[in-house]
Design a protein around this motif. Structure first.
Motif, short mmCIF file in Angstrom:
data_model
loop_
_atom_site.label_atom_id
_atom_site.label_comp_id
_atom_site.label_asym_id
_atom_site.label_seq_id
_atom_site.Cartn_x
_atom_site.Cartn_y
_atom_site.Cartn_z
N LEU A 146 0.96 -1.28 0.02
CA LEU A 146 -0.02 -0.08 0.08
C LEU A 146 0.87 1.14 -0.08
CD1 LEU A 146 -2.93 -0.77 2.39
CD2 LEU A 146 -3.18 -0.68 0.07
N ASP A 147 2.13 0.94 0.44
CA ASP A 147 2.96 2.45 0.51
C ASP A 147 3.63 2.65 -0.71
OD1 ASP A 147 4.06 4.34 2.02
OD2 ASP A 147 6.33 3.10 1.94
N GLY A 148 3.68 1.84 -1.76
CA GLY A 148 3.54 2.12 -3.01
C GLY A 148 2.54 2.69 -3.67
N VAL A 149 1.24 2.22 -3.49
CA VAL A 149 -0.05 2.75 -4.07
C VAL A 149 -0.29 4.11 -4.18
CG1 VAL A 149 -2.42 2.21 -4.11
CG2 VAL A 149 -0.99 0.33 -3.82
N ASP A 150 0.07 4.63 -2.87
CA ASP A 150 -0.13 6.16 -2.84
C ASP A 150 0.75 7.08 -3.72
OD1 ASP A 150 2.34 5.70 -1.58
OD2 ASP A 150 1.59 6.70 0.28
N GLY A 151 2.01 6.45 -4.02
CA GLY A 151 2.63 7.13 -4.96
C GLY A 151 2.41 6.95 -6.39
N GLU A 152 1.92 5.71 -6.67
CA GLU A 152 1.35 5.42 -8.02
C GLU A 152 0.10 6.18 -8.12
OE1 GLU A 152 3.02 0.74 -8.07
OE2 GLU A 152 1.05 1.42 -8.21
N LEU A 153 -0.83 6.29 -7.48
CA LEU A 153 -1.99 7.05 -7.58
C LEU A 153 -1.88 8.61 -7.57
CD1 LEU A 153 -5.04 6.06 -7.53
CD2 LEU A 153 -5.12 6.79 -5.05
N ALA A 154 -0.77 8.85 -6.98
CA ALA A 154 -0.57 10.26 -7.08
C ALA A 154 0.13 10.79 -8.31
CB ALA A 154 0.32 10.90 -5.98
N ARG A 155 0.94 9.78 -9.00
CA ARG A 155 1.27 10.32 -10.24
C ARG A 155 0.60 10.06 -11.51
NH1 ARG A 155 5.68 8.13 -7.36
NH2 ARG A 155 5.32 6.06 -7.87
N ALA A 156 -0.49 9.13 -11.29
CA ALA A 156 -1.30 8.51 -12.36
C ALA A 156 -2.56 9.67 -12.56
CB ALA A 156 -1.86 7.44 -12.09
N LYS A 157 -2.80 10.21 -11.28
CA LYS A 157 -3.74 11.23 -11.40
C LYS A 157 -3.48 12.62 -11.14
CE LYS A 157 -7.90 10.00 -9.75
NZ LYS A 157 -9.02 9.53 -8.72
N PHE A 158 -1.98 12.80 -11.48
CA PHE A 158 -1.58 14.15 -11.36
C PHE A 158 -1.96 14.84 -9.96
CE2 PHE A 158 -1.70 13.33 -15.88
CZ PHE A 158 -0.70 13.73 -16.46
N LEU A 159 -1.68 14.18 -8.73
CA LEU A 159 -1.99 14.69 -7.44
C LEU A 159 -0.80 14.71 -6.47
CD1 LEU A 159 -5.35 12.72 -6.95
CD2 LEU A 159 -5.02 14.92 -7.36
#
Length: 449
Positions: A307-320
């Protein structure tokens, strides 16, 4: 630099998927194609846009508004004759472009890697001529028949553009930087009943006023079909990693985190929510250690790592991506590590209440925050990012980063060898810290003070 986005076309070939709306409003991993283009441009420093409207243009206007929601300014230019060709659409922007201004032109249905746009904008600012992006990876294109081919000279000059070219070395990626000269070239094309942007480009080529920009390994995707949409989705997800992850993240965690990201991305879930969830999952793991359930505690610790990797992936994928998000994630990770080591220590000490256990626990607790602390202090002292692959020598293979430490916790919990897990954490983290200290001393870098 401002950008003109051609969003007038109907998208006939993908009409079953667009369901009567402009193609650029099709959603792709939680955002519309057009939003992805705008966010990518914003990341490259472009904050003002001229969007050319045609088919169902009011839908685009209503959806984006003035752009304030995206942190940009948007002005709309209607083009009644958009059906003649995309050259006519671009020409509609003529009276809005200042004398001598260099501006970007992008297609509203072309997905562009954000890093590619950043590099292109830098190159365009330094180039006195117009600039056109092209891709030489021809084997990766699913439909070469519809691609706009590009003939490139030995010095990078563009020698010809068109779908019917027989000799070519690349294909047009749909990203341009023009001077107002392009409008004169378009008008010359209109005079002989040629109305596409490619027609205008060929007149620009005759003046030797444009050169090529090879995109290298960056990705782009022209979206004209359901297959193109699937390829675009794959390209986005496959490039979410930063390259700074430890080997556990690269080899193990990303296989799972990418799948989780793929499923969460279409929901209104923010990266900060995932960061908090990862922290709470780590707390559950610590509690399970205290309750003498090391097997499940180890598995839950590894899930927290994923999950600690998901937050970064989500941020980069959605420009957040945001400074606060990264800051909060770092703080929560440190607390989570302390709780996990406390839970492991409590479990071991309840079985072996000795001073040796306390010493090993202390070493593990002391070394846990040092990996991140070393990197942050290095940047603060020298103004440079700490790159483990370049600066850690052979110790870069040690599981000293957070993904590696949580992997050790998982293995020690599953095997019920928690004491040895604490010992490994204490030795590896503190050894690498000392190695970094002496390595940095040998580098003889200048401080930022």
């Amino acid at each position: 630099m401002r950008a003109v986005i051609l969003a007038a076309g109907q998208g006939y070939r993908i009409r079953l998927l667009s369901k009567g709306k402009p193609k650029c409003l099709i959603r792709l991993l939680g955002l519309t194609i057009l939003e992805r283009i705008l966010y990518a441009c914003r990341g490259a420093g472009v904050r003002e846009f001229l969007i050319i409207l045609g088919f169902e243009g009011e839908r685009i206007r209503r959806f984006l508004g003035d752009g304030s929601r995206l942190g940009v300014k948007i002005f709309y230019i209607p083009c009644p004759d958009w059906e003649k060709g995309n050259g006519v659409s671009l020409h509609a922007a003529k009276r809005y472009i200042r004398r001598g201004e260099k501006f970007l032109v992008l297609m509203s249905d072309h997905l562009i890697q954000p890093e590619l746009l950043q590099r292109f904008v830098e190159e365009a600012a330094a180039c006195p001529r117009s600039l056109m992006s092209y891709d030489e990876k021809l084997g990766e294109l699913p439909n070469m028949k519809e691609a706009t081919k590009v003939r490139i000279g030995s010095r990078g000059d563009i020698l010809g553009v068109g779908k019917g070219l027989r000799r070519y070395g690349g294909v047009d990626c749909g990203v341009f930087a023009f001077t107002p000269l392009i409008f004169k070239c378009l008008e010359e094309a209109f005079a002989i009943n040629r109305f596409t942007l490619s027609d205008g480009l060929n007149f620009l080529i005759r003046r030797r006023a444009i050169r090529g920009f090879h995109i290298g390994n960056f990705y782009w995707q022209d979206i004209d079909s359901r297959l193109d949409l699937s390829i675009a989705r794959y390209k986005i997800l496959s490039r979410l990693n930063t390259g700074k992850e430890g080997w556990v993240s690269r080899v193990i965690n990303r296989r799972f985190s990418n799948q989780i990201t793929r499923r969460l991305i279409n929901y209104n879930i923010t990266p900060n929510m995932v960061s908090i969830s990862s922290f709470l999952v780590a707390i559950v793991s610590a509690i399970l250690f205290i309750l003498k359930m090391p097997f499940y505690a180890g598995l839950i610790a590894q899930f927290s790592s994923i999950l600690d990797g998901v937050d970064g992936e989500l941020a980069r994928a959605k420009f957040l991506v945001s400074p606060f998000g990264g800051y909060m994630d770092s703080i929560l990770d440190r607390y989570a590590d302390l709780f996990l080591i406390f839970g492991m220590s409590s479990y071991v000490y309840s079985r072996q209440p000795t001073g040796t256990v306390l010493l090993i626990s202390f070493l593990a607790l002391m070394g846990a925050p040092m990996s991140m602390l070393c990197k942050e202090r290095f940047y603060s002292a020298f103004g440079l990012p700490f790159i483990p692959d370049q600066m850690d020598g052979w110790t870069r293979h040690l599981p000293a980063n957070r993904d590696g430490r949580l992997f050790i916790i998982m293995v020690s919990g599953i095997l019920n060898q928690v004491l040895y897990g604490l010992l490994a954490l204490g030795i590896i983290t503190n050894f690498q810290t000392l190695y970094r200290l002496f390595s940095v001393k040998r580098m003889k870098l200048k401080t930022t003070d």
